[in-house]
Each structure stands twice: as C-alpha cells, then as structure tokens.
Design a protein around this motif. Structure first.
Motif, PDB file in Angstrom:
ATOM      1  N   PRO A  90     126.884 109.639 -18.952  1.00  0.00           N
ATOM      2  CA  PRO A  90     127.593 110.137 -17.774  1.00  0.00           C
ATOM      3  C   PRO A  90     127.098 111.544 -17.457  1.00  0.00           C
ATOM      4  O   PRO A  90     126.703 112.286 -18.365  1.00  0.00           O
ATOM      5  CB  PRO A  90     129.058 110.137 -18.207  1.00  0.00           C
ATOM      6  N   PRO A  91     127.125 111.949 -16.203  1.00  0.00           N
ATOM      7  CA  PRO A  91     126.563 113.264 -15.852  1.00  0.00           C
ATOM      8  C   PRO A  91     127.287 114.444 -16.487  1.00  0.00           C
ATOM      9  O   PRO A  91     126.657 115.453 -16.809  1.00  0.00           O
ATOM     10  CB  PRO A  91     126.640 113.294 -14.327  1.00  0.00           C
ATOM     11  N   VAL A  92     128.608 114.372 -16.657  1.00  0.00           N
ATOM     12  CA  VAL A  92     129.341 115.400 -17.389  1.00  0.00           C
ATOM     13  C   VAL A  92     130.302 114.708 -18.344  1.00  0.00           C
ATOM     14  O   VAL A  92     130.677 113.550 -18.141  1.00  0.00           O
ATOM     15  CB  VAL A  92     130.135 116.362 -16.458  1.00  0.00           C
ATOM     16  N   ALA A  93     130.682 115.430 -19.387  1.00  0.00           N
ATOM     17  CA  ALA A  93     131.614 114.886 -20.371  1.00  0.00           C
ATOM     18  C   ALA A  93     132.505 116.011 -20.866  1.00  0.00           C
ATOM     19  O   ALA A  93     132.017 117.013 -21.390  1.00  0.00           O
ATOM     20  CB  ALA A  93     130.868 114.251 -21.545  1.00  0.00           C
ATOM     21  N   ALA A  94     133.803 115.873 -20.682  1.00  0.00           N
ATOM     22  CA  ALA A  94     134.742 116.888 -21.164  1.00  0.00           C
ATOM     23  C   ALA A  94     134.668 116.962 -22.679  1.00  0.00           C
ATOM     24  O   ALA A  94     134.423 115.971 -23.368  1.00  0.00           O
ATOM     25  CB  ALA A  94     136.153 116.545 -20.725  1.00  0.00           C
ATOM     26  N   GLY A  95     134.854 118.162 -23.198  1.00  0.00           N
ATOM     27  CA  GLY A  95     134.794 118.365 -24.636  1.00  0.00           C
ATOM     28  C   GLY A  95     133.407 118.676 -25.147  1.00  0.00           C
ATOM     29  O   GLY A  95     133.237 118.987 -26.327  1.00  0.00           O
ATOM     30  N   ILE A 131     126.084 115.539  -9.330  1.00  0.00           N
ATOM     31  CA  ILE A 131     126.055 114.084  -9.511  1.00  0.00           C
ATOM     32  C   ILE A 131     127.429 113.582  -9.946  1.00  0.00           C
ATOM     33  O   ILE A 131     127.923 112.565  -9.442  1.00  0.00           O
ATOM     34  CB  ILE A 131     124.976 113.704 -10.543  1.00  0.00           C
ATOM     35  N   ALA A 132     128.067 114.291 -10.871  1.00  0.00           N
ATOM     36  CA  ALA A 132     129.408 113.902 -11.315  1.00  0.00           C
ATOM     37  C   ALA A 132     130.392 113.937 -10.161  1.00  0.00           C
ATOM     38  O   ALA A 132     131.241 113.044 -10.017  1.00  0.00           O
ATOM     39  CB  ALA A 132     129.870 114.821 -12.445  1.00  0.00           C
ATOM     40  N   GLY A 133     130.299 114.976  -9.325  1.00  0.00           N
ATOM     41  CA  GLY A 133     131.178 115.058  -8.168  1.00  0.00           C
ATOM     42  C   GLY A 133     130.960 113.917  -7.205  1.00  0.00           C
ATOM     43  O   GLY A 133     131.920 113.366  -6.641  1.00  0.00           O
ATOM     44  N   PHE A 134     129.699 113.531  -7.004  1.00  0.00           N
ATOM     45  CA  PHE A 134     129.403 112.398  -6.124  1.00  0.00           C
ATOM     46  C   PHE A 134     129.979 111.103  -6.691  1.00  0.00           C
ATOM     47  O   PHE A 134     130.625 110.325  -5.974  1.00  0.00           O
ATOM     48  CB  PHE A 134     127.886 112.265  -5.941  1.00  0.00           C
ATOM     49  N   GLY A 137     133.628 110.168  -6.250  1.00  0.00           N
ATOM     50  CA  GLY A 137     134.000 109.547  -4.982  1.00  0.00           C
ATOM     51  C   GLY A 137     133.419 108.167  -4.788  1.00  0.00           C
ATOM     52  O   GLY A 137     133.957 107.366  -4.023  1.00  0.00           O
ATOM     53  N   GLU A 138     132.285 107.879  -5.466  1.00  0.00           N
ATOM     54  CA  GLU A 138     131.632 106.569  -5.335  1.00  0.00           C
ATOM     55  C   GLU A 138     131.252 106.063  -6.724  1.00  0.00           C
ATOM     56  O   GLU A 138     130.077 106.003  -7.085  1.00  0.00           O
ATOM     57  CB  GLU A 138     130.393 106.681  -4.443  1.00  0.00           C
ATOM     58  N   PRO A 139     132.247 105.668  -7.521  1.00  0.00           N
ATOM     59  CA  PRO A 139     131.979 105.304  -8.919  1.00  0.00           C
ATOM     60  C   PRO A 139     131.094 104.074  -9.072  1.00  0.00           C
ATOM     61  O   PRO A 139     130.468 103.902 -10.126  1.00  0.00           O
ATOM     62  CB  PRO A 139     133.378 105.063  -9.501  1.00  0.00           C
ATOM     63  N   GLY A 140     131.025 103.222  -8.063  1.00  0.00           N
ATOM     64  CA  GLY A 140     130.216 102.012  -8.174  1.00  0.00           C
ATOM     65  C   GLY A 140     128.791 102.164  -7.691  1.00  0.00           C
ATOM     66  O   GLY A 140     128.033 101.184  -7.674  1.00  0.00           O
ATOM     67  N   PHE A 141     128.390 103.379  -7.326  1.00  0.00           N
ATOM     68  CA  PHE A 141     127.051 103.572  -6.767  1.00  0.00           C
ATOM     69  C   PHE A 141     125.974 103.221  -7.788  1.00  0.00           C
ATOM     70  O   PHE A 141     126.051 103.590  -8.958  1.00  0.00           O
ATOM     71  CB  PHE A 141     126.868 105.029  -6.332  1.00  0.00           C
ATOM     72  N   ALA A 142     124.942 102.505  -7.330  1.00  0.00           N
ATOM     73  CA  ALA A 142     123.763 102.202  -8.141  1.00  0.00           C
ATOM     74  C   ALA A 142     122.545 102.391  -7.250  1.00  0.00           C
ATOM     75  O   ALA A 142     122.400 101.698  -6.232  1.00  0.00           O
ATOM     76  CB  ALA A 142     123.818 100.782  -8.688  1.00  0.00           C
ATOM     77  N   GLY A 143     121.699 103.326  -7.598  1.00  0.00           N
ATOM     78  CA  GLY A 143     120.527 103.613  -6.778  1.00  0.00           C
ATOM     79  C   GLY A 143     119.939 104.955  -7.145  1.00  0.00           C
ATOM     80  O   GLY A 143     120.028 105.398  -8.297  1.00  0.00           O
ATOM     81  N   THR A 144     119.369 105.622  -6.152  1.00  0.00           N
ATOM     82  CA  THR A 144     118.698 106.898  -6.367  1.00  0.00           C
ATOM     83  C   THR A 144     119.424 108.016  -5.635  1.00  0.00           C
ATOM     84  O   THR A 144     119.751 107.877  -4.454  1.00  0.00           O
ATOM     85  CB  THR A 144     117.244 106.849  -5.861  1.00  0.00           C
ATOM     86  N   ARG A 161     126.457 106.194 -14.906  1.00  0.00           N
ATOM     87  CA  ARG A 161     125.617 106.960 -15.822  1.00  0.00           C
ATOM     88  C   ARG A 161     124.299 107.342 -15.161  1.00  0.00           C
ATOM     89  O   ARG A 161     123.806 106.615 -14.286  1.00  0.00           O
ATOM     90  CB  ARG A 161     125.318 106.126 -17.081  1.00  0.00           C
ATOM     91  N   VAL A 162     123.764 108.457 -15.578  1.00  0.00           N
ATOM     92  CA  VAL A 162     122.396 108.819 -15.213  1.00  0.00           C
ATOM     93  C   VAL A 162     121.476 108.086 -16.182  1.00  0.00           C
ATOM     94  O   VAL A 162     121.546 108.299 -17.401  1.00  0.00           O
ATOM     95  CB  VAL A 162     122.172 110.342 -15.303  1.00  0.00           C
ATOM     96  N   THR A 163     120.611 107.219 -15.653  1.00  0.00           N
ATOM     97  CA  THR A 163     119.738 106.425 -16.520  1.00  0.00           C
ATOM     98  C   THR A 163     118.343 107.035 -16.645  1.00  0.00           C
ATOM     99  O   THR A 163     117.597 106.678 -17.555  1.00  0.00           O
ATOM    100  CB  THR A 163     119.624 104.992 -15.998  1.00  0.00           C
ATOM    101  N   GLY A 164     117.975 107.925 -15.745  1.00  0.00           N
ATOM    102  CA  GLY A 164     116.676 108.584 -15.810  1.00  0.00           C
ATOM    103  C   GLY A 164     116.494 109.473 -14.597  1.00  0.00           C
ATOM    104  O   GLY A 164     117.228 109.355 -13.606  1.00  0.00           O
TER     105      GLY A 164
END
Length: 297
Positions: A90-95, A131-134, A137-144, A161-164
């Motif tokens: 994930p782009p950010v992770a608390a803790g 990216i986390a902020g985006f 709002g759009e948790p199902g996004f898959a693309g670039t 998740r950021v895959t690359g």
C-alpha cells in the motif's frame, strides 16, 4: 481587525526539494495553508526544525501538536532519513512513520517513508502520499498513475497497492537542455505553442526524440524557428519520448499541477490513451491523514 487564531488538531507537511508547504488540519480537512521557499535543498539537517517553526509557529499552542510530514524531509539529505518501504505494498501504512525528537516540545513530528523498487532500482518520496490520497477516493482503481514534474513517475496500481513504478527525468532534462545546452540560444524563456508542442510529441512518440533535439537549433539557424515554438517542441519531444518508452495502461490518471497535467493529457491523447487528470493538492492532505489515522479518513 484581529484575525481569529488558527488552532489545528494536527499539521500536514509536504516538504519538497525547493518548497515547504504546510496545512493546518482539523480532522481530515485543511483549514489553513502556508508555503515557504525553504525546501530541502536550501537546508542543513539542523535547519529543518527552525524552518518549520518559522512557517507554522502561529498555529502552535502551549500543548503538543502532531506534525505528519512527507517528501524530501525524509531523504538522506533531509531532517532525518526515513527508510523506504519496498513495493508491492500500500502507498502508506500507519505505524511505519519515523518519529523525530524535536527540540521544541510543541512539536511531535513523524515522517512518512517513501517507496522503493529493487529491480529495476527506483525510489520515490512524497508521491506515495498523493497516491494514497487518490486511492482513498478510488479504492478499486487498477491502471497507471502519472505524476509529472521534475522527475515524472509512472506508477502501476492494483488492489490498493503500488505494484511497480518508473521514474523519468523529463522535467530536469528540459531544464538542463533549456539553460545549459546549445539549445539555450534557440529557446524563449517562457511561453507555449500548442501546435508546436503536438509536433514535438509526435516526433517523440515515433522515436525521433534524440534526433529532434539538435534539429531545433538547426531549424532556428536555417529557417528562423520561433523561439516560443522551439521551447514547446522541446517539451513535446521529451514527453513524447517518455510515453513511447513506457506506454501507460489504458486506465490512466495524471496527478499534478493544472498546466503540466494538461500537457500530459494532450500527449496521451496523441498516443491513443484517453486519460483524466486530478489536482495533487487535496490528495496530499488525504494521504497524510491516512498515514496518521491507520488507513481510515
């Protein structure tokens, strides 16, 4: 007239190479914003806390105010180095923030780590928060996601998740060529020409980016190429070459400042990709709120 005192719950900070931007936050909403030119490049490690206090001091009370920061503040040359988190993740992770011990007891500072990729080697700092902020709002996004700037990022996202990702030095190359190469004699210092930009994009997309660079100088000498048109063509050549080298997924979103995002949308359209754009400002606050609140806003 006496201005009402701003008393934020916490402070969100986006600290880049050349600028420092802070937001007074109440819950997950910004209630005030302050900006200074004291970016990472102008500060020694012991200069970060004074620079922050100069900007946000009026927002601080007698108690302790949490400060969640992202960007180059966590670089090796920054306030303190925040280790990278490897993708996919994930782009950010608390803790997983880096907690600093500030000299001023009114500050409780945490730095959001950037992301890294080992093969091929790449890193980012600050963009992960947008990216986390985006994705909030759009948790199902898959693309670039394309985040243009001095160093343009093409980020592949799926399943939250950021895959690359890949970094292109497009903005920095433009600045170097425009100010430190022979092309400085040919380019206007500012201005744009949409037709010339599209001409450059097409050359870049067709693989003629490198050959097209010196042609700008030659055409200025032989045919009086307009300096504004030359500047626009250079921008188009570099962006076109970037998109040709790594075509983004058909589901593509550009995150960035309006003028630059518009240029990338134009170039993507020429590449046959119908992308959309979203401003980065609100995304930073949303992403930092996620880092602070454990994944919920």
């Amino acid at each position: 007239m006496v201005s009402a005192r701003i008393t934020p719950d916490w402070i969100a900070v986006d600290w880049g190479t050349s600028a420092l931007r802070a937001f007074a936050m109440r819950g997950t909403a910004p209630i005030a914003e302050a900006v200074s030119a004291e970016g990472m490049a102008s500060l020694a490690p012991d200069g970060f806390e004074p620079a922050l206090l100069r900007l946000v001091g009026p927002w601080l009370g007698s108690g302790t105010t949490p400060v969640i920061a992202c960007g180059m503040v966590g670089a090796r040359q920054g306030w303190a180095e925040a280790p990278y988190r490897p993708v996919p993740c994930p782009p950010v992770a608390a803790g997983e923030t880096l907690r600093l011990r500030a000299r001023d007891p009114r500050l409780a500072v945490e730095i959001v780590p950037g992301l890294c990729q080992h093969a091929p080697a790449d890193v980012m700092r600050g963009e992960e928060t947008q990216i986390a902020g985006f994705l909030a709002g759009e948790p199902g996004f898959a693309g670039t996601l394309i985040l243009p700037g001095t160093h343009s990022k093409h980020v592949r996202v799926a399943g939250g998740r950021v895959t690359g990702f890949t970094t292109w030095m497009t903005g920095e190359l433009f600045a170097l060529l425009a100010t430190h190469s022979v092309l400085r004699l040919t380019l206007a210092p500012d201005g744009t020409d949409p037709a010339a930009f599209r001409h450059g994009v097409r050359q870049g997309l067709d693989g003629g980016g490198l050959a097209g660079l010196f042609a700008l100088r030659a055409e200025a000498l032989l045919a009086g190429l307009d300096p504004v048109a030359a500047r626009a063509r250079l921008s188009g050549l570099l962006i076109g070459a970037e998109l040709a080298a790594q075509p983004p997924a058909q589901d593509c979103v550009v995150i960035g400042a309006e003028a630059l995002a518009r240029a990338y949308l134009d170039a993507l359209a020429q590449a046959g990709i119908a992308a959309r754009a979203i401003g980065a400002g609100a995304l930073v606050c949303r992403g930092l709120a996620l880092a602070r609140n454990g994944g919920t806003t």
